[in-house]
Scaffold this active site. Structure first.
Site, PDB file in Angstrom:
ATOM      1  N   LYS A   1      -5.052  -9.195  -9.078  1.00  0.00           N
ATOM      2  CA  LYS A   1      -5.963  -9.647  -8.025  1.00  0.00           C
ATOM      3  C   LYS A   1      -7.183  -8.720  -7.962  1.00  0.00           C
ATOM      4  O   LYS A   1      -7.028  -7.495  -7.951  1.00  0.00           O
ATOM      5  CB  LYS A   1      -5.236  -9.609  -6.674  1.00  0.00           C
TER       6      LYS A   1
ATOM      7  N   LYS B   1     -11.084  -4.068  -4.235  1.00  0.00           N
ATOM      8  CA  LYS B   1     -11.730  -2.753  -4.220  1.00  0.00           C
ATOM      9  C   LYS B   1     -10.706  -1.667  -4.477  1.00  0.00           C
ATOM     10  O   LYS B   1     -10.973  -0.685  -5.151  1.00  0.00           O
ATOM     11  CB  LYS B   1     -12.364  -2.510  -2.843  1.00  0.00           C
TER      12      LYS B   1
ATOM     13  N   LYS C   1       0.832  -1.207   0.000  1.00  0.00           N
ATOM     14  CA  LYS C   1       0.000   0.000   0.000  1.00  0.00           C
ATOM     15  C   LYS C   1       0.864   1.254   0.000  1.00  0.00           C
ATOM     16  O   LYS C   1       0.574   2.221  -0.696  1.00  0.00           O
ATOM     17  CB  LYS C   1      -0.978  -0.017   1.172  1.00  0.00           C
TER      18      LYS C   1
HETATM   19  P1  ADP Z   1     -10.362  -5.906  -1.094  1.00  0.00           P
HETATM   20  O1  ADP Z   1      -8.999  -6.368  -1.529  1.00  0.00           O
HETATM   21  O2  ADP Z   1     -11.302  -5.832  -2.230  1.00  0.00           O
HETATM   22  O3  ADP Z   1     -10.320  -4.638  -0.271  1.00  0.00           O
HETATM   23  P2  ADP Z   1     -10.767  -7.180   1.393  1.00  0.00           P
HETATM   24  O4  ADP Z   1      -9.321  -6.912   1.735  1.00  0.00           O
HETATM   25  O5  ADP Z   1     -11.817  -6.422   2.132  1.00  0.00           O
HETATM   26  O6  ADP Z   1     -10.941  -7.016  -0.169  1.00  0.00           O
HETATM   27  O7  ADP Z   1     -11.028  -8.728   1.533  1.00  0.00           O
HETATM   28  C1  ADP Z   1     -12.058  -9.369   2.231  1.00  0.00           C
HETATM   29  C2  ADP Z   1     -11.844 -10.867   2.144  1.00  0.00           C
HETATM   30  O8  ADP Z   1     -11.975 -11.295   0.777  1.00  0.00           O
HETATM   31  C3  ADP Z   1     -10.458 -11.334   2.595  1.00  0.00           C
HETATM   32  O9  ADP Z   1     -10.570 -12.580   3.245  1.00  0.00           O
HETATM   33  C4  ADP Z   1      -9.704 -11.466   1.323  1.00  0.00           C
HETATM   34  O10 ADP Z   1      -8.641 -12.373   1.414  1.00  0.00           O
HETATM   35  C5  ADP Z   1     -10.786 -11.954   0.364  1.00  0.00           C
HETATM   36  N1  ADP Z   1     -10.474 -11.505  -0.982  1.00  0.00           N
HETATM   37  C6  ADP Z   1     -10.466 -10.232  -1.426  1.00  0.00           C
HETATM   38  N2  ADP Z   1     -10.131 -10.174  -2.728  1.00  0.00           N
HETATM   39  C7  ADP Z   1      -9.913 -11.457  -3.112  1.00  0.00           C
HETATM   40  C8  ADP Z   1      -9.538 -12.064  -4.341  1.00  0.00           C
HETATM   41  N3  ADP Z   1      -9.328 -11.342  -5.435  1.00  0.00           N
HETATM   42  N4  ADP Z   1      -9.399 -13.403  -4.380  1.00  0.00           N
HETATM   43  C9  ADP Z   1      -9.625 -14.147  -3.274  1.00  0.00           C
HETATM   44  N5  ADP Z   1      -9.987 -13.639  -2.090  1.00  0.00           N
HETATM   45  C10 ADP Z   1     -10.128 -12.312  -1.991  1.00  0.00           C
END
Ligand code: ADP
Ligand code: TRP
Length: 320
Positions: free
Chosen positions: A189, A192, A110
């Site tokens: 990946k 959001k 980040k």
């Molecule tokens: P983002 O990356 O969209 O902000 P979060 O960090 O809030 O998502 O992730 C919430 C949950 O969803 C976590 O357990 C994370 O590992 C899973 N997750 C988020 N994006 C993915 C992805 N592209 N593939 C698999 N799992 C994901």
């Protein structure tokens, strides 16, 4: 077995969240004790829009319920409704070497992307450790990107236990390998923060538009397509069993269809898969009072457990 996981209300839920975390939670709630919460304190560490945070918190709760979290069987609450987690976060900070946090991939990524590193972003894994250790969770279903945070949680728990006895359960990450990283529309990946998501509850037309935006190669129509390197194929497979995946691979190889066809197919897979959830969501959107009551009840159940644990922890560290 006690299972726990949280999701930040930092944006609309996408299919990476669903396959990486939520689906595992739903499966595990059948035969285990599930603790699921909306990590709204965590959302303060980064990109969340504070003006929208309250309404996003409710929205994500509605989405969770619509997707099938059963509040009677599981503990389901908003993180900030159990304040003990912040007290534990501070106490655990004493057991967290700065070097451990400095090695955090998520933190380093980040910062590399230009996000100003606040203390909240830096100490995020300690709050996550508090979420997990407060409730003696044994398994934590998450996507691959969170594995390091689980390792940090384990390190912190072991350090505390070495000094004070077996106070905390040392948890394990639960990662479903086949969906460890769901790709986004650009092939990176899905996240959001990368603006490359396909949201679970998009309207039908925008959903098709979004699928159309998935980056593919420029093989001309009429030639066989390489399914192995195709993001559309990879995302379709999340919805298909092995046999259906083979059939789709054959369609790619046949050269009779172009990417446009497969993007339409993907849209229909997503749309059909979430049909029942969409109906439930429409209901909860009209009945937010019911949602707030569910969350309140969930917080009370979670708090009762948290209070007992905090009594023990305070005793260990000499807090009056
Ligand atoms: P983002 O990356 O969209 O902000 P979060 O960090 O809030 O998502 O992730 C919430 C949950 O969803 C976590 O357990 C994370 O590992 C899973 N997750 C988020 N994006 C993915 C992805 N592209 N593939 C698999 N799992 C994901
Ligand atoms: N850090 C997680 C994420 O961004 C969300 C989260 C907060 C979490 N606390 C947790 C996940 C505890 C599992 C357990 O995805």
């Amino acid at each position: 077995m006690r299972i726990l996981s949280g999701i930040q209300p930092s944006g609309k839920l996408h299919i990476g969240n669903y396959f990486g975390a939520i689906k595992q939670m739903l499966k595990l709630q059948e035969e285990n004790e599930l603790f699921a919460f909306i990590a709204n304190y965590h959302a303060l560490s980064g990109g969340a829009d504070i003006k929208e945070l309250k309404s996003m918190t409710i929205d994500v709760a509605i989405d969770f319920l619509s997707l099938g979290i059963d509040p009677n069987r599981s503990h389901f609450w908003v993180q900030s409704h159990v304040k003990e987690v912040l007290e534990l976060y501070w106490i655990l900070s004493r057991y967290t070497p700065v070097g451990l946090l400095e090695r955090g991939h998520s933190y380093k990524d980040k910062v590399a992307k230009g996000i100003t590193p606040s203390h909240a972003l830096f100490s995020y894994p300690v709050l996550m450790a508090a979420d997990i250790l407060l409730y003696d969770a044994q398994k934590v279903p998450v996507g691959k990107d969170q594995i390091q945070h689980l390792e940090m949680t384990r390190d912190i728990a072991i350090k505390f236990n070495n000094e004070h006895g077996e106070i905390f359960t040392v948890p394990e990450a639960y990662v479903e390998e086949s969906v460890a990283t769901v790709p986004g529309i650009d092939g990176a990946k899905m996240s959001k923060s990368y603006n490359n998501t396909i949201e679970i509850f998009m309207e039908e037309k925008p959903l098709q538009k979004r699928c159309n935006k998935i980056v593919t190669d420029s093989t001309p129509l009429g030639e066989p397509l390489d399914y192995e390197s195709c993001n559309v194929y990879a995302i379709c497979c999340l919805f298909l069993d092995k046999e259906e995946q083979l059939e789709l691979a054959n369609r790619y190889r046949s050269g009779k269809e172009g990417y446009g066809h497969f993007k339409k197919y993907l849209k229909s897979l997503i749309w059909d898969h979430f049909e029942e959830a969409r109906e439930k969501r429409a209901y909860y959107k009209e009945h937010t009072d019911e949602v707030l009551e569910i969350l309140d009840h969930g917080a009370k159940k979670a708090k009762a457990i948290a209070e007992v644990k905090m009594e023990q922890v305070r005793e260990c560290v000499g807090i009056l």
